[in-house]
Design a protein around this motif. Sequence first.
Motif, PDB file in Angstrom:
ATOM      1  N   MET A  17       0.864  -1.194   0.000  1.00 48.14           N
ATOM      2  CA  MET A  17       0.000   0.000   0.000  1.00 48.14           C
ATOM      3  C   MET A  17       0.892   1.232   0.000  1.00 48.14           C
ATOM      4  N   ASN A  19       0.856   5.328  -1.257  1.00 51.47           N
ATOM      5  CA  ASN A  19       0.151   6.469  -1.852  1.00 51.47           C
ATOM      6  C   ASN A  19       1.145   7.568  -2.178  1.00 51.47           C
ATOM      7  N   SER A  22       2.697  10.418   0.285  1.00 53.00           N
ATOM      8  CA  SER A  22       2.635  10.098   1.718  1.00 53.00           C
ATOM      9  C   SER A  22       3.991  10.346   2.366  1.00 53.00           C
ATOM     10  N   LYS A  50      -4.666   7.849   4.536  1.00 51.41           N
ATOM     11  CA  LYS A  50      -4.879   6.871   3.461  1.00 51.41           C
ATOM     12  C   LYS A  50      -4.347   5.489   3.819  1.00 51.41           C
ATOM     13  N   ASP A  52      -0.950   4.427   4.695  1.00 53.70           N
ATOM     14  CA  ASP A  52       0.392   3.927   4.341  1.00 53.70           C
ATOM     15  C   ASP A  52       1.107   3.289   5.533  1.00 53.70           C
ATOM     16  N   VAL A  89     -11.980   9.133   1.457  1.00 55.77           N
ATOM     17  CA  VAL A  89     -10.694   8.539   1.874  1.00 55.77           C
ATOM     18  C   VAL A  89     -10.919   7.262   2.684  1.00 55.77           C
ATOM     19  N   TYR A  92     -12.313   4.351   0.531  1.00 58.44           N
ATOM     20  CA  TYR A  92     -11.261   3.812  -0.336  1.00 58.44           C
ATOM     21  C   TYR A  92     -10.329   2.901   0.465  1.00 58.44           C
ATOM     22  N   TYR A  96      -9.693  -1.478   0.376  1.00 58.03           N
ATOM     23  CA  TYR A  96      -8.408  -2.171   0.292  1.00 58.03           C
ATOM     24  C   TYR A  96      -8.154  -3.000   1.557  1.00 58.03           C
ATOM     25  N   CYS A 233       6.708   4.220  -5.831  1.00 61.26           N
ATOM     26  CA  CYS A 233       5.592   5.154  -5.918  1.00 61.26           C
ATOM     27  C   CYS A 233       5.650   5.962  -7.207  1.00 61.26           C
ATOM     28  N   GLN A 240      -0.337   5.282 -13.392  1.00 62.01           N
ATOM     29  CA  GLN A 240      -1.645   5.944 -13.261  1.00 62.01           C
ATOM     30  C   GLN A 240      -1.864   6.912 -14.408  1.00 62.01           C
TER      31      GLN A 240
END
Length: 307
Positions: A17, A19, A22, A50, A52, A89, A92, A96, A233, A240
């Motif tokens: 995980m 983001n 972060s 989120k 991390d 947030v 989401y 996960y 990342c 993305q």
Amino acid sequence: MRFNPLHHPCTFMIAQMLNIGSGWLEHIPFAFLLIDLARPNLLVELGTYKGDSYCGFCQAIAALRLPTKCFAIDSWQGDPHMGVLPQDVLAYLRKYHDPLYGSFSTLVPETFDQAVAHFDDGSIDVLHIDGTHTFEAVQHDFQTWRPKLSDKAIILLHDTAVMDEGFGVYKFWEQIHTQYPSFEFKHGHGLGILGVGKSLPAKFAEFLEDATADPQAMRDCFAILGERNDIQCWLIGVLQALNQQYKFLNQFKQQIGVPADAAMEDFQQALKDPFAYATRMTRELQVLISDDVALRKHILQNPQPGK
Ligand SMILES: C[S@@+](CC[C@H](N)C(=O)[O-])C[C@H]1O[C@@H](n2cnc3c(N)ncnc32)[C@H](O)[C@@H]1O
């Protein structure tokens, strides 16, 4: 040195995980190690956002098959430094987190002051404080949660190296770190590690002694390990961006009579084999610069190599 990272291979796991942006990315290898050293019965995080840091702890607990119970506490409303958080947030993160870690971990959408009543005194073995970063807030969180800590307890404080306007963790760290066995990583905005309990786990105590004996070696080692997550990342960011372009490409495909490829828009699927995904996407995107419709059709209908 008695501490040998090779005895803790979970330190080198690939973080699942991550983001972009972060502040915790570079500490995830240490989160993995800490779980192996401390083997906590109960872990609590104050400030998850989120996820991390929290999912780093959970990933190691799952990998080591430990019986640890975990709680992530956050209002998911934001704070003076984060601003107001987007509404989705928590949803989401739940999507996960729950399938992977829901059997041993709970996301608690409350303020820290509300949630503290849920925990017995003397029960928490690892407490990560990463909420509001003013001096007063960190001091308050530390003092409020201190009675909940077990005699094995370890506290992590994030952002000990940030001296920007309004940030006061570094001032709190200056006061507190001399009162307990401690160590501070300087990279990744600073992570303070405090051995608060009277009977610290033996492996963790060895780590602290070795880190204190040669701080630069330990800092260099974990800074380099952490950098890997920045790079990972960065790759996710590139994918993305490609993924976004692919959505346009799918529209274009439909316009010229080629079936759209939903699988290529499934970003989680893409992350399982990012190299093949990037290769195929790059090749398909190349056709956009071609004027030859027949060639476009041929390439889009024959998506090798890298399918
Ligand atoms: C810096 S972020 C946490 C970062 C997270 N540890 C990570 O790995 O990305 C701080 C979070 O703490 C939460 N927060 C701050 N003060 C809080 C409080 N008193 N009660 C509940 N949540 C709080 C905010 O909503 C925000 O999501």
